[in-house]
Scaffold this active site. Structure first.
Site, PDB file in Angstrom:
ATOM      1  N   ARG A   1     -13.588   8.325   7.254  1.00 54.57           N
ATOM      2  CA  ARG A   1     -12.480   9.254   7.432  1.00 54.57           C
ATOM      3  C   ARG A   1     -12.989  10.367   8.349  1.00 54.57           C
ATOM      4  NH1 ARG A   1      -8.942   7.462   3.325  1.00 54.57           N
ATOM      5  NH2 ARG A   1     -10.105   6.346   1.733  1.00 54.57           N
TER       6      ARG A   1
ATOM      7  N   ASP B   1      -2.064   4.182   5.791  1.00 55.77           N
ATOM      8  CA  ASP B   1      -1.121   5.095   6.446  1.00 55.77           C
ATOM      9  C   ASP B   1      -1.805   6.186   7.265  1.00 55.77           C
ATOM     10  OD1 ASP B   1      -1.995   6.349   4.173  1.00 55.77           O
ATOM     11  OD2 ASP B   1      -0.028   6.509   3.235  1.00 55.77           O
TER      12      ASP B   1
ATOM     13  N   THR C   1      -5.071  -2.401   3.820  1.00 64.96           N
ATOM     14  CA  THR C   1      -5.275  -1.596   2.611  1.00 64.96           C
ATOM     15  C   THR C   1      -4.986  -2.469   1.398  1.00 64.96           C
ATOM     16  OG1 THR C   1      -4.313   0.158   1.245  1.00 64.96           O
ATOM     17  CG2 THR C   1      -2.925  -0.696   2.987  1.00 64.96           C
TER      18      THR C   1
ATOM     19  N   ASP D   1      -3.686  -1.331  -1.200  1.00 60.65           N
ATOM     20  CA  ASP D   1      -2.641  -0.662  -1.986  1.00 60.65           C
ATOM     21  C   ASP D   1      -1.239  -1.233  -1.781  1.00 60.65           C
ATOM     22  OD1 ASP D   1      -4.681   1.023  -2.847  1.00 60.65           O
ATOM     23  OD2 ASP D   1      -4.313   2.449  -1.240  1.00 60.65           O
TER      24      ASP D   1
ATOM     25  N   ASP E   1       1.020  -0.342   0.173  1.00 61.96           N
ATOM     26  CA  ASP E   1       2.013   0.731   0.212  1.00 61.96           C
ATOM     27  C   ASP E   1       2.543   1.026   1.620  1.00 61.96           C
ATOM     28  OD1 ASP E   1      -0.369   1.686   1.124  1.00 61.96           O
ATOM     29  OD2 ASP E   1      -0.334   3.551  -0.022  1.00 61.96           O
TER      30      ASP E   1
ATOM     31  N   ARG F   1      -3.789   3.771  -5.599  1.00 59.16           N
ATOM     32  CA  ARG F   1      -3.387   5.157  -5.291  1.00 59.16           C
ATOM     33  C   ARG F   1      -2.048   5.468  -5.977  1.00 59.16           C
ATOM     34  NH1 ARG F   1      -4.036   6.969   0.629  1.00 59.16           N
ATOM     35  NH2 ARG F   1      -2.414   5.414   0.865  1.00 59.16           N
TER      36      ARG F   1
END
Lengths: 328, 328, 328, 328
Positions: free
Chosen positions: D77, D108, D131, D133, D135, D177
Site C-alpha cells: 500500500r 477498490d 481481492t 473479498d 466486493d 472486510r
C-alpha cells in the site's frame, strides 16, 4: 399448473456419482422438513425403486454428509427401469409408501427417467443436474463439475513437478464423456501446451508442430490435456501417434480416472447443491413438474427436462481462444 | 579417514524425482553456506556433469523451493555416465570448477554413480536417499516416500467415494518399482480388501475367495491395492484375472501413475530432507565418504553406499500381518 | 502375568481429540472381532462410563471411519471420574455389561485414568497414545501428531504466500501444550526465521537481532513459529514485544487453533493407529495390563503407563540445532 | 475512443494479495507477448512505480507462477501515491521506460489509483478485480474469492471434526472486510448453525435462541460463522456475548486469518484470472480505458472503474434465505 398437494417426497441419485450429491440430498431433505414434508430416500437409484429399497429419512441420516463425496443413497444404472414393466413396478412401490413426488439427482439418463415417469404416471418430478461432465443445459454448472476441475488441476500440478524435473512430455486424460468442459478448464488452469476436446478436431500434425515450437522455446514443461471422449482416442492413443513424430521425446501418459468423481465437494459445489436442493422442493410445491432446477447467472431457473437434456451445451468458443493465446 | 579440506561442494539430483528433493537441496546448500563452503548445482544429474551444466548457487536459488515438489536442479538418467569415458569427462568438468566433493540425491542407481565416482577419482561423495520407493537400506524412510503414501491415500479416499456409491470393486495400482512399501502403507491406510505386493505371492484364488467372503459380509467397499512391480502383473492384469472368476462384479481399474512423484512434500519429508541435508555436509567435513546419510530411529546414520544399495530392505512382516487382520 | 480370560472389551477415547483416533478405534474393534471378542464402545470417554453410555459395536459402526478426523465415540473430560465414587460407578457400569477389559485412547490424563482404574479394580487396561502433542514417552510418535504437523505446514505455506507478497513478518502460533514438537517440525518444514518452544528460552533480544540480520540479507519471508505453551507467552505476546523493537515492521499474528486437531489422518497416522489398535487387543490377550502400546523404531513396545506419562520426552536437541543452521 | 498505439504495457498488483494474482499476471504478460507488446513488471504496486522498481518481463518470469498463491510482483500500500506529487513521480518513471499503458490488479483502492492516474495523465489503464473479498461490481466473482471460500470450508471441515467430537460450539471468523460473501458461502458450505454478516443485523437474542433450539434437537455440531467486519464485532466479541447467555456451553473461537489469502488458486480462479488477463490486453488494444474487466455470466464485460468501485454489490438475499432454511 395448479400444484398438487404434496405430503411425501422421495429423493434419489442415479447414474455416475458426483461430488456434491450428498450436499444436494441434504438440502432437499432439510428443505422438505422445513416445509413439513415427509422425506424418503430411494436407494441405488431406479434399481432401488424397483426393488423397493426405500426408507423414511430423518435428520440423523443427513448429518455430516454435506462435506462427503459420493452419495449415501448410492447410485446404480437400471436396465429394468427402461422397460414399461419395470417402471410400473417402481410406481407401485412409490405408491405403497404414499410418495407423492420425486427429486432425481443425476445426469441426462437419470433425468430422462424422471421425465418418462412423470409422463407415464403423472408423478410430480423435478431433476437436479448431478454430474461432473457439465453437459446439461439449463444450468451454468452441474453439481460436481467444479470439484472435478479442482481435483484434475491438483493432480496435474503434481504431474507437472515431475514433468518439469525430467523435461518430459505428459499426456493427461481427464473425464467428461463426450464433453470437453473438464479438459478446457483443467487445460487453461494447468498451462497446458495443448487441449484436445471432442468438440474440436485437432490434426495430429498441428499438435506435433506446436510441441516442436514449444521445445525450441524451452517452455518449462509440456503437458497435453486429452478429454476421454476425444475423436482421435484417449491419451494413450494420442501419445502413441505423437511419439511416432517425436521419437526422441520422453513421453508419459496418465489417466486420472475415477478419482475425479470423488472427494469432498468444493465451496462452489456445496453452495450450488444447497441452493438447488431448496429449489427442488420449492419448485415441486409451486407446481413445477418435469423440469430441472439449475442456476443461471446465480439465479434459480427451471428448464423442461427434455430441453435440458437435448439442448447442446458446448465449450465456450472464447475459452478455447483464450487457451490458444495462453499456450503459445 | 583424515578429512580432506573441502572448499567447494557440488550437489545434484538424479534418477526418478521425489517430493522433498528440493528441501534436501536447500538444506545441503544452506548447511554449506553455514560452514563457509561454496556450493555448486549440477543440473540434470550426471548428464549435466558431463555436459558441464554446473552453476554456482546463491541464497536466491534456494528461496521458496523447500515446499515445492520435484527438483529445481532437474534430474535425468545418463547412459554416458555408465562408461569410464563419460565419468572421466564428468570428473574433468568438476575439477574445472574446483569442486572438491559431491552430494548426490537419488535412488540406488544414482548412489551407485556416486560410489563409482569416488572409487575411480577419489572425490569425496556422500549420498542422500531420494526416492518414493523406500527401497534403500540405511534409513527408515527415503525422502519422498511419506509424501507419496499421503498422495496415494488421498487419491484412494476419492476413489472410495465412488466405489462405495456404486458398490464397485476397484483395483488401484500404486508405484514402488519392485518394492511394496507404498502398497502396504496405502493398503492399510485405505482399509483395502487386499494388498498385492511383489514380496508376497498371493494366488488369484485366494484373492477371489477373500472378495467373495467380503461381498457376503456386505463390506461397504472393495478396494484392492496392487503394487506396480507385482509378480502377477499390475492392476490391469490382476483385474482381468479376477473378473473371469467374478463376472457379475462391476470392476474398475485406476493406475495412480506419476502424480505420486509430485506434490508439496509432507512435514515428515521436509524434516527428513532438512536433517539429511545438514548431515550430508557435516559428514563430508568429517571425512565420511562413499556413504549414504540416513535416519534410523530419528538419528543420523552413515551407511556405506554399497551396503545401502545391496542390502535387502523388505516390507515389515508385521505390517503384512496387521493388514490381514484388519481386512477380514 | 497369567492372562485373564477376556470375552468383552470396551474402547473409549478421552481428552482432546486427535486425527487417527477413529482409525485406532476401528483397528481395536476389528482386531477384537478377529479374536472373537465382543466389542463395546464407551461414548464420551470416562463421562460415558459413568453415565452408562455404552453400546455394543458391530462392523457397521466402524465402516468409513478410518479416514475421518475426530472420534465417533466422542470425547470429553470428566471431573467425576477423578473421584473414587465416580470410578466406582463407572466400574459398576462396565460390569453390568460384562466388560472384561478396556482400551483407552488419549493423552496423559486419559491414560492416568486407565492406570487408576486398573489399580483400583483390577480391570485389564491398555492405553494408546492419542494426542497431537506427541508428549508421551514409549512411542516415537503419538496418533495425530504427524497429521497435525502436516496441517500446520499447509496452513503456513498459505501464510507464506501472503507474507512474501507483502514483505511481512508473521508470528504463527501452533498447538502442542507445553511441548514444542509441532513447533519444531512446522518450523523446520516451513523455513521459519525462528522457532520458539517451551523447552528453550530465547531472549527477545536474540530474536530481534536475528530478524534484523535476515532483513538485511533480504530473506524472502519472515515467519516465526511460536508454540502455544511458550515461557514468554503465545504469538500475540511475542509479536507485541518484537514490534516495540522493530516498529517499522509490518507484523501480523495468526493463531492456527483447533483446525490442527481435525482433518483426515495422514498415511503415517493411519498406519500407526492401525498397528497400535491391533497391538492393544493382542497385548490384552497376552496379559499386558496397565501399559501403553507404542511404536519405537517401527516395533510395537509396551510401556507401563506411569512411565509413559511421567518420563520426559523432549524435542530432539539435534532438531533444534538443524533448525538453527537452516535459518541463518 | 480511438485506441492509442500501445507498444509497452506495465502490470502491477496492489493492495491485499489474493490467490490467482499470479495467474492473472501470467495471462496479462502472455497475452501481451501474443500481441507483440513489450511487457513490464512494476514491483510492489504503486510504491514500486514511485521508486522505479520496474523490470522488463520475459517468458521465464512467468513460468510456474500460475499455480502459486500470492503475487511474484509483490504488493504494497502506498501513501505517497495518494498525493499528486507521488503520482507525478510515478508517471515520470513509467515514461522513462516508455510504458504506454497499465494493467492494475487489485481491490477498490488499487483500481481507484488506476482511475486517478488515467484521469491525471491520460495513461490508458485497465483494472482487474483481484481481492478475496468479492466486493467489486462488474464481475460475478473477483480473482481469489473462490479459492478463499475453499480454504475457509476446508479449515472449517477440520474444526467440525473436533467440534463434533467434543459437542462444542465454535465461532469461526472469516475474512471479507465489510462484505459477507466469504461468510455466506462458507456458512452454507459448512452447514453452519448461523452466519453473521455485516449486511444483516442479527440480535444476539435470536442467535442464542437458535443455538438453544439446535441443542435440544441434538444437532451434531454447532458452528457459527462470523464475518470479520460484522456490526457487533468479530468472533471473539460475539462468542463473549453468547457465553453470557449460555454459560454451560463449551465455546471456542478460531480466527482463520491470513491463511485465507494464500494457497494455490482453484480451477475457477485460474480460469477467471486467465480470461481476464487476456481481456485486459485486448481491452487496452481496443481503446477501453479507465475500466475494469470482469466476467458476468461467463462473458467478459468492461465496467467503468468508478462504477465498479462505487456500486453496491451485496450478498444475494436468496443465499441468505437458503442459509436460514438449511440451518433450521
Amino acid at each position: 399448473m395448479e400444484p398438487k398437494t404434496i405430503k411425501k417426497i422421495g429423493v434419489l441419485t442415479s447414474g455416475g456419482d458426483s461430488p456434491g450429491m450428498n450436499a444436494a440430498i441434504r438440502a432437499v431433505v432439510r428443505a422438505g422438513f422445513y416445509y413439513d414434508i415427509e422425506m424418503y430416500g430411494v436407494y441405488r437409484g431406479y434399481e432401488g425403486m424397483i426393488s423397493n429399497d426405500i426408507k423414511k429419512l430423518e435428520s440423523k441420516h443427513i448429518t455430516h454428509v454435506l462435506e462427503r463425496g459420493g452419495t449415501f443413497l448410492k447410485s446404480a444404472r437400471s436396465a429394468e427401469f427402461r422397460t414399461p414393466e419395470g417402471r410400473q413396478i417402481a410406481y407401485n412401490n412409490l405408491k405403497s409408501h404414499g410418495i407423492d413426488a420425486l427429486v432425481v439427482i443425476g445426469g441426462d439418463g437419470s433425468l430422462t427417467g424422471a421425465h418418462l415417469f412423470y409422463k407415464e404416471f403423472g408423478i410430480p418430478a423435478i431433476g437436479l443436474p448431478g454430474t461432473i461432465d457439465n453437459d446439461l443445459s439449463g444450468t451454468d454448472s452441474t453439481i460436481g463439475f467444479d470439484t472435478a476441475c479442482n481435483t484434475a488441476i491438483e493432480a496435474i500440478d503434481k504431474i507437472r513437478d515431475t514433468a518439469t524435473s525430467h523435461d518430459r512430455l505428459f499426456f493427461v486424460e481427464v473425464m467428461g464423456r463426450d464433453a470437453g468442459f473438464i479438459a478446457i478448464n483443467a487445460g487453461i488452469g494447468s498451462a497446458a501446451a495443448a487441449i484436445l476436446i471432442p468438440e474440436k478436431k485437432m490434426p495430429i500434425e498441428h499438435l506435433v508442430d506446436k510441441l516442436r515450437i514449444r521445445t525450441k522455446a524451452k517452455k518449462a514443461s509440456n503437458i497435453v490435456i486429452v478429454a476421454e471422449g476425444g475423436k482421435s482416442g484417449g491419451a494413450t492413443e494420442i501419445a502413441a501417434l505423437v511419439s511416432k513424430h517425436l521419437p526422441y521425446y520422453d513421453i508419459k501418459v496418465t489417466i486420472l480416472g475415477h478419482l475425479q468423481r470423488g472427494g469432498s465437494p468444493s465451496s462452489y459445489d456445496r453452495l450450488l447443491a444447497s441452493k438447488l436442493g431448496v429449489a427442488a422442493i420449492e419448485g415441486l410445491l409451486q407446481g413445477k413438474y418435469d423440469v430441472m432446477a439449475g442456476l443461471i447467472n446465480n439465479k434459480v431457473v427451471y428448464t423442461p427436462i427434455k430441453k435440458a437434456i437435448v439442448d447442446d451445451k458446448s465449450v465456450d468458443e472464447d475459452d478455447f481462444r483464450v487457451a490458444k493465446i495462453l499456450s503459445t
